[in-house]
Write an enzyme that holds these catalytic residues in place. Structure first.
Site, PDB file in Angstrom:
ATOM      1  N   ASP A 164       0.835  -1.201   0.000  1.00 52.24           N
ATOM      2  CA  ASP A 164       0.000   0.000   0.000  1.00 52.24           C
ATOM      3  C   ASP A 164       0.867   1.247   0.000  1.00 52.24           C
ATOM      4  O   ASP A 164       1.565   1.528   0.974  1.00 52.24           O
ATOM      5  CB  ASP A 164      -0.907  -0.009   1.226  1.00 52.24           C
ATOM      6  CG  ASP A 164      -1.953   1.113   1.205  1.00 52.24           C
ATOM      7  OD1 ASP A 164      -2.080   1.785   0.161  1.00 52.24           O
ATOM      8  OD2 ASP A 164      -2.630   1.302   2.218  1.00 52.24           O
TER       9      ASP A 164
ATOM     10  N   ASP B  18      -2.061   6.030  -5.704  1.00 53.19           N
ATOM     11  CA  ASP B  18      -2.418   5.154  -4.587  1.00 53.19           C
ATOM     12  C   ASP B  18      -2.643   3.733  -5.088  1.00 53.19           C
ATOM     13  O   ASP B  18      -3.616   3.455  -5.793  1.00 53.19           O
ATOM     14  CB  ASP B  18      -3.688   5.689  -3.906  1.00 53.19           C
ATOM     15  CG  ASP B  18      -4.118   4.839  -2.727  1.00 53.19           C
ATOM     16  OD1 ASP B  18      -3.294   4.061  -2.219  1.00 53.19           O
ATOM     17  OD2 ASP B  18      -5.286   4.949  -2.310  1.00 53.19           O
TER      18      ASP B  18
END
Length: 450
Positions: free
Chosen positions: A166, A334
């Site tokens: 992430d 992201d």
């Protein structure tokens, strides 16, 4: 799942040699729709930097579906000078997923998008300093929609652990002993036991590291009379750990900056049957050429997220008529976001141009996204290439179909007013190597990397 444990330095390091796949796309001729700007080539992969001749790609609809068996081939190696090291990166619900993830129920696209939108709202509110961030309570205090996993070795001797990657998180963690059923999710693999590693060390409460955890909203607290700095992190998505690639001091890139220069890159595989890679370190230009770079910034004083600025979009080789001011809000890159979220003006222009280019195919009006198609009965479909241009002139053609379509839908959605932040999603960066080079304050894209 509530994940609670001591803040430690467990000796995190990659545990496997790199595995990367280059995928070719079959194509058939549908020149009557695409005119002179079509391509039909059995080995053609459409992800590329801008400037190529062709503006449409013909793909078989069978290529939209993932394969049933994992297929691997070694095409990216660790650099001989030791500047970078790579590990395979796989989709958590695909056939290449580790056995510890194989039992995880795959959510519907609607559920995946719901989590992704909630995650985006959470991140953007935090980015603008809203101290009263409100998210659905059943999603937990950290909203996740993560899809890609790597296997790393933790401790000395190394113990393999599967973690999700992430770029929108900083803290890396796994569940570890001692941990009872009320505090930890019952995972398939054994819990990591810090007593069995020579590189484990507790972090005391009076340390700068512990104080930084408090500053970065990890709820740090003292345990055992101040000998251990505790933290609290809540996840609801039934997995065992996380690899945080954000930009604060807790993140893996920052902690390994003395070795790898604070740089990392990743390539998300185009289909769920083949792995991509995650690399620590910036590849040297003479070893891995072909990157197009754009300046990378931050959101105010928030160091977690990597932000770039779009300056233009083209569909089928034709630039959209969108003023530069429409992109002024910037875009967070992201890996946990599913589809790209564009501000209102560029999104409306993209949607209109894409629908016009796809007018030959019937639209679905009840899809999970707002521009979806029924390809039933079509052996091949002709899809326009979408190119994103960033500040500094970096132009990137998204992979067709896997970087443009998701479940036969345009893999974009509206984020809100032009002044606000948008987000680059993981679907749209498939097959691209995305290089975050914090030391040089730049983000790079390299075509056909996996």
């Amino acid at each position: 799942m509530d994940e609670v444990g001591p803040a430690v330095d467990p000796g995190l390091r990659p545990a496997a040699a790199p595995l990367v796949i280059v995928l070719g796309q079959e194509a058939a001729r549908l020149r009557d729709l695409a005119g002179d700007d079509w391509v039909s080539d059995g080995s053609y992969c459409s992800t590329a930097h801008g400037g190529e001749k062709h503006s449409f790609v013909v793909v078989p609809t069978s290529s939209f579906e993932p394969k049933a068996v994992c297929s691997t081939a070694e095409v990216k190696q660790q650099e001989q000078n030791g500047v970078t090291v790579s590990v395979p990166l796989v989709h958590r619900h695909g056939p290449c997923a580790p056995s510890s993830l194989s039992f995880t129920n795959k959510p519907s696209l609607a559920e995946t998008l719901r989590r992704s939108r909630a995650r985006a709202d959470y991140i953007i509110r935090r980015a603008f300093g809203d101290g009263n961030v409100s998210v659905p309570t059943y999603l937990g205090t950290f909203v996740d929609s993560l899809e890609y996993a790597v296997t790393v070795g933790i401790g000395t001797p190394a113990v393999s652990q599967v973690v999700l990657v992430d770029t929108g998180s900083d803290l890396s963690w796994v569940q570890c002993q001692p941990c009872n059923s009320t505090k930890c999710y019952k995972q398939k693999d054994p819990l990591f036991d810090p007593r069995n590693t020579s590189t484990y060390a507790p972090i005391p409460c009076n340390s700068d590291t512990c104080r930084q955890l408090t500053a970065d909203h990890y709820g740090a607290d003292c345990t055992d009379g101040g000998a251990h700095c505790g933290y609290f992190r809540q996840q609801t998505d039934r997995f065992d750990g996380l690899l945080g690639l954000g930009g604060t001091p807790e993140s893996l890139p920052v902690q390994t900056a003395s070795t790898y220069g604070g740089a990392f890159s990743y390539c998300l595989p185009p289909v769920k049957s083949k792995p991509g890679f995650l690399s620590l370190g910036a590849p040297s230009r003479n070893v891995t050429p072909g990157f197009a770079f754009t300046p990378m910034g931050r959101v105010g004083n928030r160091a977690t997220w990597y932000v770039v600025r779009l300056t233009g979009i083209s569909v089928g080789g034709k630039p959209l008529d969108v003023p530069a001011s429409a992109f002024r809000g910037g875009m967070i890159v992201d890996s946990g976001q599913i589809v790209t979220r564009l501000q209102t003006t560029p999104y409306d222009a993209l949607q209109a141009a894409f629908r016009k280019a796809m007018a030959a195919y019937p639209r679905l009006h009840n899809g999970d996204l707002d521009t979806c198609y029924n390809f039933t009965g079509y052996g091949n479909v002709t899809v326009p290439k979408i190119a994103l241009t960033f500040a500094g002139g970096a132009t990137v053609d998204l992979h067709v179909p896997h970087g443009v379509l998701l479940n036969n839908c345009l893999a974009f959605e509206e984020s809100g007013p032009d002044i606000g932040l948008g987000m680059i999603g993981n679907v749209n960066t498939r097959t691209l190597e995305v290089l975050s080079d914090v030391g040089r304050s730049q983000l790079g894209f390299r075509r056909r990397a996996c």
